[in-house]
Design a protein around this motif. Structure first.
Motif, PDB file in Angstrom:
ATOM      1  N   VAL A   1       9.556  26.783  25.423  1.00 22.27           N
ATOM      2  CA  VAL A   1      10.273  26.237  24.269  1.00 22.27           C
ATOM      3  C   VAL A   1       9.883  24.779  24.061  1.00 22.27           C
ATOM      4  O   VAL A   1       9.902  23.983  24.986  1.00 22.27           O
TER       5      VAL A   1
ATOM      6  N   GLN B   1      10.249  19.614  19.517  1.00 23.01           N
ATOM      7  CA  GLN B   1      10.294  20.176  18.163  1.00 23.01           C
ATOM      8  C   GLN B   1      11.736  20.571  17.791  1.00 23.01           C
ATOM      9  O   GLN B   1      12.199  20.330  16.677  1.00 23.01           O
ATOM     10  N   THR B   2      12.436  21.149  18.780  1.00 20.09           N
ATOM     11  CA  THR B   2      13.831  21.555  18.546  1.00 20.09           C
ATOM     12  C   THR B   2      14.698  20.343  18.230  1.00 20.09           C
ATOM     13  O   THR B   2      15.504  20.359  17.292  1.00 20.09           O
TER      14      THR B   2
ATOM     15  N   GLN C   1      13.766  17.573  17.001  1.00 16.17           N
ATOM     16  CA  GLN C   1      13.400  17.064  15.680  1.00 16.17           C
ATOM     17  C   GLN C   1      14.058  17.901  14.579  1.00 16.17           C
ATOM     18  O   GLN C   1      14.588  17.372  13.602  1.00 16.17           O
ATOM     19  N   ASN C   2      14.040  19.227  14.791  1.00 18.83           N
ATOM     20  CA  ASN C   2      14.679  20.119  13.813  1.00 18.83           C
ATOM     21  C   ASN C   2      16.177  19.845  13.709  1.00 18.83           C
ATOM     22  O   ASN C   2      16.750  19.873  12.613  1.00 18.83           O
ATOM     23  N   ILE C   3      16.787  19.584  14.874  1.00 20.81           N
ATOM     24  CA  ILE C   3      18.227  19.300  14.864  1.00 20.81           C
ATOM     25  C   ILE C   3      18.508  18.038  14.068  1.00 20.81           C
ATOM     26  O   ILE C   3      19.415  18.006  13.223  1.00 20.81           O
TER      27      ILE C   3
ATOM     28  N   ILE D   1      16.780  16.660  11.750  1.00 20.47           N
ATOM     29  CA  ILE D   1      16.487  16.796  10.311  1.00 20.47           C
ATOM     30  C   ILE D   1      17.559  17.624   9.607  1.00 20.47           C
ATOM     31  O   ILE D   1      18.049  17.251   8.545  1.00 20.47           O
ATOM     32  N   ASP D   2      17.950  18.727  10.233  1.00 20.05           N
ATOM     33  CA  ASP D   2      18.882  19.646   9.563  1.00 20.05           C
ATOM     34  C   ASP D   2      20.299  19.508  10.102  1.00 20.05           C
ATOM     35  O   ASP D   2      21.059  20.484  10.141  1.00 20.05           O
TER      36      ASP D   2
ATOM     37  N   ILE E   1      23.276  22.412  10.234  1.00 18.19           N
ATOM     38  CA  ILE E   1      23.675  22.982  11.528  1.00 18.19           C
ATOM     39  C   ILE E   1      25.188  22.859  11.713  1.00 18.19           C
ATOM     40  O   ILE E   1      25.856  23.795  12.151  1.00 18.19           O
TER      41      ILE E   1
ATOM     42  N   ARG F   1      26.913  25.448   9.623  1.00 18.66           N
ATOM     43  CA  ARG F   1      26.827  26.788  10.217  1.00 18.66           C
ATOM     44  C   ARG F   1      27.757  26.904  11.436  1.00 18.66           C
ATOM     45  O   ARG F   1      28.383  27.940  11.654  1.00 18.66           O
ATOM     46  N   LEU F   2      27.862  25.811  12.197  1.00 16.11           N
ATOM     47  CA  LEU F   2      28.754  25.833  13.357  1.00 16.11           C
ATOM     48  C   LEU F   2      30.209  25.996  12.926  1.00 16.11           C
ATOM     49  O   LEU F   2      30.988  26.707  13.565  1.00 16.11           O
TER      50      LEU F   2
ATOM     51  N   MET G   1      33.451  23.597  21.319  1.00 16.47           N
ATOM     52  CA  MET G   1      33.053  23.618  19.907  1.00 16.47           C
ATOM     53  C   MET G   1      33.463  22.315  19.204  1.00 16.47           C
ATOM     54  O   MET G   1      32.703  21.752  18.418  1.00 16.47           O
TER      55      MET G   1
ATOM     56  N   TYR H   1      22.024  19.290  21.755  1.00 14.84           N
ATOM     57  CA  TYR H   1      21.423  20.535  22.264  1.00 14.84           C
ATOM     58  C   TYR H   1      21.986  20.888  23.643  1.00 14.84           C
ATOM     59  O   TYR H   1      22.224  22.062  23.948  1.00 14.84           O
TER      60      TYR H   1
ATOM     61  N   LEU I   1      25.257  22.331  23.119  1.00 18.69           N
ATOM     62  CA  LEU I   1      25.108  23.670  22.542  1.00 18.69           C
ATOM     63  C   LEU I   1      24.911  24.710  23.645  1.00 18.69           C
ATOM     64  O   LEU I   1      25.425  25.829  23.558  1.00 18.69           O
TER      65      LEU I   1
ATOM     66  N   ARG J   1      27.220  27.939  24.335  1.00 18.25           N
ATOM     67  CA  ARG J   1      26.663  29.294  24.499  1.00 18.25           C
ATOM     68  C   ARG J   1      27.178  29.934  25.788  1.00 18.25           C
ATOM     69  O   ARG J   1      27.507  31.126  25.809  1.00 18.25           O
TER      70      ARG J   1
END
Lengths: 169, 136
Positions: free
Chosen positions: A29, A33-34, A36-38, A40-41, A45, A48-49, A117, A133, A136, A140
């Motif tokens: 993984v 990159q993850t 960075q995605n977090i 940006i978005d 996120i 959605r949470l 949460m 992350y 998160l 999970r």
């Protein structure tokens, strides 16, 4: 001798090849990159949470009600009736008690999940994607515990019915 | 003209009236009138009952749904209505009818709880962390 060496070499080759191939095929993984995605978005996120949280709260309330009804409207009156008719309902009573203990664990662990949460919602994922992350992963794990509780409660209901059939046959 | 001795309060009377508002005022020498004490007691009782209700509401986790909010009207319709829940009578014979009732009640309740609750799907990276913003 030559054949033996050849066999050993083949085994060695296959072992190394498969192991290396497995590692390459696993595609580690890309955390950077993850993150960075977090970052940006982040708002998406969070939205959605929140949707997941509303859905989970609904599931918790509905499932909690059903589990309480199973105890109150099914297990306890059935046990009482069996005992009143001098059937050996000892194991059924134990199963009911175990069910109640598991339900209490489900309730307590849902509180932990809810806190996790809430904690993740308070993190600014735009500036702290790593922390987000990490949290998160905790969410999970807590969710996995809840899933296990639901599966176990379902299994215990099955056990109760199986025992009920045995006692009343 | 004879001066009358001042009236003294009968201590037994005070003890007997301890559970009345006047009794409380006399007993603790409260510098309030009856109405104020009555109002305070009513507020205290309301606070206690409110706290108990809130605790029950919170324990069921219904608080997190907050079904009273107008925005959650959709959620209100999705909550289970348990009025039609089958019940088993604790008295009676152990006959086929009873066995059938238990089986059908169990099937009814199990039908309301799915096995895929709290699945990991919504929190998977591909579902939660949208990779689209980085795609060219």
């Amino acid at each position: 001798m030559t054949h033996r060496n050849f066999g050993l070499a083949l085994v060695l080759f296959l072992t190394i090849g498969l192991t290396t191939g497995g590692l390459v095929g696993a595609a580690p993984v890309d955390l950077a990159q993850t993150y960075q995605n977090i970052a940006i978005d982040c708002p998406g996120i969070k939205t959605r949470l929140k949707q997941v949280k509303v859905s989970d709260d609904l599931t918790r309330v509905n499932y909690g009600q059903v589990y309480e009804l199973i105890i109150k409207d099914l297990f306890i009156p059935a046990n009482t009736r069996l005992v009143a008719n001098r059937f050996d309902a000892g194991r059924l009573v134990n199963l009911t008690a175990n069910f109640e203990v598991r339900l209490n664990s489900f309730r307590a662990d849902y509180q932990k999940y809810k806190l996790a949460m809430n904690a993740i919602n308070d993190i600014d994922c735009r500036t702290k994607p790593e922390l987000f992350y990490d949290k998160l992963q905790e969410v999970r794990t807590s969710r996995q515990v809840l899933r296990d509780h639901v599966a176990e409660l379902d299994r215990q209901t099955t056990d109760y019915l199986t025992e009920f059939r045995l006692v009343t046959q | 003209m004879d001066a009358k001795p001042p009236l003294e309060k009968d201590p037994t009377l005070i003890t007997n009236q301890i559970w009345s508002i006047d009794g409380l005022i006399d007993r603790f020498n409260l510098p309030f009138n009856r109405f104020f004490v009555f109002l305070s007691l009513a507020i205290l009782l309301a606070l206690v009952l409110g706290t108990v209700s809130l605790k029950v509401y919170d324990l069921s986790d219904a608080a997190s749904l907050d079904l009273s909010r107008p925005g959650y009207q959709k959620v209100q319709t999705e909550t289970n209505q348990s009025q039609d829940s089958p019940t088993i009578s604790p008295v009676g014979q152990i006959d086929d009818k009873f066995k059938s009732e238990v089986e059908s009640a169990a099937a009814y309740h199990r039908g309301l709880v799915g096995s895929n609750a709290f699945s990991d799907t919504p929190l998977l990276d591909e579902n939660l962390i949208d990779p689209q913003p980085l795609s060219p």
